[in-house]
Design a protein around this motif. Structure first.
Motif, PDB file in Angstrom:
ATOM      1  N   TRP A  31      -1.666  -6.956 -10.078  1.00  0.00           N
ATOM      2  CA  TRP A  31      -1.816  -7.217  -8.651  1.00  0.00           C
ATOM      3  C   TRP A  31      -2.307  -6.165  -7.871  1.00  0.00           C
ATOM      4  CZ3 TRP A  31      -0.871 -12.260  -7.245  1.00  0.00           C
ATOM      5  CH2 TRP A  31      -0.142 -13.066  -8.354  1.00  0.00           C
ATOM      6  N   GLY A  90      -5.934  -7.875  -6.724  1.00  0.00           N
ATOM      7  CA  GLY A  90      -5.283  -8.897  -5.695  1.00  0.00           C
ATOM      8  C   GLY A  90      -6.035  -8.403  -4.406  1.00  0.00           C
ATOM      9  N   THR A  97      -5.006 -13.622  -5.950  1.00  0.00           N
ATOM     10  CA  THR A  97      -5.983 -13.091  -7.037  1.00  0.00           C
ATOM     11  C   THR A  97      -6.500 -14.603  -7.318  1.00  0.00           C
ATOM     12  OG1 THR A  97      -4.145 -13.935  -8.585  1.00  0.00           O
ATOM     13  CG2 THR A  97      -4.223 -11.670  -8.088  1.00  0.00           C
TER      14      THR A  97
END
Length: 415
Positions: A167, A171, A188
């Motif tokens: 992440w 992300g 994402t």
């Protein structure tokens, strides 16, 4: 024979100073001091608290601090931040547009490793960190990351629940303002996480979008993003939106399109969204194509503005040719139509918010370009195009290119 140094008795008589006599300014009531210092920039007001104990006490009261306006800053982050700053005290490099000065805000009060600022909202800063640093020497270990919510002015912070390393690597972090519940999102390609203040853990849900959202922005209580609905040979960008309250719900994302918009998404190469000035404007920035061909060169950077109230696009600004040539390179080729070929210019970063757009590039060292929206009064009088300028003194790291985000520094917000 050495010459004796003068003593106190050798000096002319002077009236003895009374160290206990107060300065006249100390007789001013706190209300008067508050009125005076509330007219100064936040940086100067905070520095004045170090003058004397009277200033420290008078300028530290919560009632006074709540009245101080925030200091708008452009915070910079390097794409390889943790590789270049591990030997230096952690800090946030920021540009004060009001005084045209670069500042460094210390982050040394956060006792964690691998600090990497990513975004800000409601006068607070979000950054990735490794609060549970592992002593393992394995190079394959990928420790979990956490988002840290902090105020570098008050030197206070709070750790959000940890996330997997994927992440933090892939992300995009978005922080909603207080009017939207101060929710923080990590988005994402296929999924997203959301965290609300006071929650025990993150909430995960699918995005259900045709492609990875490009340059998502929060305006008001909704998210806007570009998605590519084309094919591997030709991109076709469209605008999508979703209310923050509807994320993961049945309504979810919706494509925004109008027949009268025509080919507005086809004339720009590698478009990006940035929040405009006010609460109902979205800016779309990209290279202006010379034709609709797939490999068409770009002549300059075009800034389009969408009014969310009327849902109408308009041209807001074009980068001056002499400025654009600095990003495209001196040896840029020209097509038969005279347009500059910037096909190799893929190292330009576009970022900003609140009506200011910044450009940093691999070919432009030590400076950035900035565009600022005109205010509403100028626009009513027919002024179009905004203001373009160079900002000098931007530090760089070799071939790296800076990115950034808007951060309003304030002292009245606690994480």
């Amino acid at each position: 024979m050495p010459i004796p140094l003068p003593t106190v008795a050798d000096s002319p008589e002077e009236p003895p100073a009374n160290p206990s006599s107060p300065s006249p300014i100390q007789f001013l009531p706190d209300d008067t001091l508050h009125y005076i210092f509330s007219r100064l920039p936040l940086r100067e007001t905070l520095a004045s608290r170090c003058v004397c104990r009277h200033f420290q006490d008078a300028l530290s009261s919560p009632s006074f601090l709540s009245l101080l306006p925030p200091l708008p800053l452009l915070a910079l982050r390097h794409p390889r931040h943790h590789h270049h700053n591990h030997l230096l005290p952690p800090s946030l490099l920021a540009f004060d547009h009001s005084s045209s000065r670069w500042l460094r805000l210390s982050l040394s009060f956060i006792p964690f490793s691998s600090l990497s600022p990513v975004t800000a909202s409601s006068y607070l800063l979000y950054l990735w960190a490794d609060p549970h640093h592992s002593s393992s020497s394995s190079s394959d270990s990928k420790p979990s990351k956490s988002l840290i919510l902090c105020n570098p002015i008050t030197r206070s912070f709070r750790v959000l629940p940890p996330l997997g390393s994927a992440w933090s690597r892939h992300g995009t972090v978005l922080a909603a303002p207080a009017i939207a519940g101060s929710v923080v999102l990590v988005i994402t390609e296929l999924a997203a996480l959301s965290y609300s203040p006071g929650a025990v853990s993150w909430r995960k849900f699918s995005l259900n979008l045709p492609s990875k959202p490009r340059s998502p922005v929060i305006v008001g209580a909704s998210i806007y993003a570009l998605c590519d609905i084309g094919n591997p040979w030709r991109s076709q960008w469209k605008l999508f939106s979703c209310a923050i309250a509807d994320l993961g719900g049945p309504r979810g994302w919706a494509q925004i399109d109008r027949h009268e918009w025509g080919d507005v998404f086809d004339i720009l190469k590698r478009p990006r969204l940035i929040r405009g000035a006010g609460s109902s404007r979205v800016l779309m920035i990209g290279g202006l194509r010379s034709s609709f061909a797939v490999d068409a060169p770009c002549s300059t950077v075009l800034i389009l503005r969408l009014d969310l109230g009327t849902m109408e696009w308009e041209e807001a600004g074009r980068m001056p040719p002499e400025m654009y040539r600095c990003f495209a390179g001196v040896g840029a080729q020209r097509s038969g139509t005279g347009a500059t070929n910037a096909s190799g210019n893929n190292k330009v970063k576009v970022f900003g918010g609140e009506g200011r757009v910044w450009f940093s590039g691999k070919r432009v060292r030590g400076k950035m370009a900035m565009w600022e929206e005109e205010d509403e009064e100028v626009e009513k009088c027919g002024g179009v195009g905004g203001t373009w300028k160079w900002v000098d003194g931007a530090p760089g790291y070799g071939d790296g290119v800076y990115r950034g985000f808007v951060f309003d520094a304030a002292v009245n917000e606690i994480p």
